[in-house]
Enzyme design. Structure first.
Site, PDB file in Angstrom:
ATOM      1  N   SER A 145      16.664  54.759  67.509  1.00  0.00           N
ATOM      2  CA  SER A 145      17.772  55.558  66.191  1.00  0.00           C
ATOM      3  C   SER A 145      18.391  57.025  66.843  1.00  0.00           C
ATOM      4  O   SER A 145      17.842  56.888  68.365  1.00  0.00           O
ATOM      5  CB  SER A 145      16.596  55.771  65.607  1.00  0.00           C
ATOM      6  OG  SER A 145      15.623  56.866  65.507  1.00  0.00           O
ATOM      7  N   TYR A 158       8.212  61.033  64.483  1.00  0.00           N
ATOM      8  CA  TYR A 158       9.074  59.482  64.539  1.00  0.00           C
ATOM      9  C   TYR A 158      10.435  60.244  66.063  1.00  0.00           C
ATOM     10  O   TYR A 158      10.939  58.938  66.570  1.00  0.00           O
ATOM     11  CB  TYR A 158       9.750  59.307  63.803  1.00  0.00           C
ATOM     12  CG  TYR A 158      11.212  58.614  63.325  1.00  0.00           C
ATOM     13  CD1 TYR A 158      10.207  57.109  63.199  1.00  0.00           C
ATOM     14  CD2 TYR A 158      12.612  58.880  63.397  1.00  0.00           C
ATOM     15  CE1 TYR A 158      11.599  56.332  63.365  1.00  0.00           C
ATOM     16  CE2 TYR A 158      13.188  57.735  63.379  1.00  0.00           C
ATOM     17  CZ  TYR A 158      12.307  56.181  63.622  1.00  0.00           C
ATOM     18  OH  TYR A 158      13.305  55.463  63.289  1.00  0.00           O
TER      19      TYR A 158
END
Length: 179
Positions: A145, A158
């Protein structure tokens, strides 16, 4: 993936029961691939597989798997029905985030994110390579991402996992290139 037809091939998509994973699985299914939707949430997977299999082809399968646990990965893959066991495409998509600053993040939440988002692709890929390498072909896609390139406040685990996933993918690419 490249423009080679994958019709009739099989794809395993971790985190395949919802979101990006389900969208990928749906599209691959539409392109004529068999798809294995993999996640810990068997009830959700079964619902999504039933929807995909409404076309009567029965080309979708639900696989209960905890990508954080080596034994779960090994057991789940060993229990695949024969017509889904020859996997050509692996999509490591399972992941999650928590909303804590680095200072306030509980270690358990750090471990949950890292184990799902980074260790999971390692364990699943490691289990899949003996299936894929002898064929001399296959595709492994690791879903990252923007967090793999940019740090974001309150998303430390994350971001760390996605940065690590990109490094993992680059190292893997060099190791399996001959295959």
């Amino acid at each position: 993936m490249n423009s080679i037809s994958r019709r009739g091939q099989t794809a395993l998509i971790t985190g395949g029961g919802s979101g990006i994973g389900l969208a990928i699985a749906t599209r691959l299914h539409q392109l004529g691939m068999k798809v294995i939707l993999a996640s810990r949430r068997l009830e959700l997977l079964s619902e999504q597989v039933a929807i995909l299999n409404q076309d009567g082809q029965n080309q979708a399968f639900a696989l209960a798997i905890d990508v954080r646990d080596r034994q779960s990965v090994i057991t789940a893959l060993a229990e695949l029905p024969t017509d889904f066991a020859d996997i050509d495409v692996l999509i490591n998509n399972a992941g999650l985030g928590v909303g804590y600053s680095i200072e306030d993040c509980p270690e358990e939440d750090w471990d949950l994110v890292i184990d799902t988002t980074l260790k999971g692709p390692f364990l699943v890929t490691q289990a899949m390579l003996p299936i894929m390498k002898p064929k001399g072909a296959g595709v492994i896609i690791n879903i990252a991402s923007q967090a793999a390139k940019h740090g974001y406040a309150n998303a430390g685990p994350y971001c760390a996992a996605k940065f690590g996933l990109v490094g993992f993918a680059k190292a893997l690419q060099e190791e399996v290139r001959p295959f």
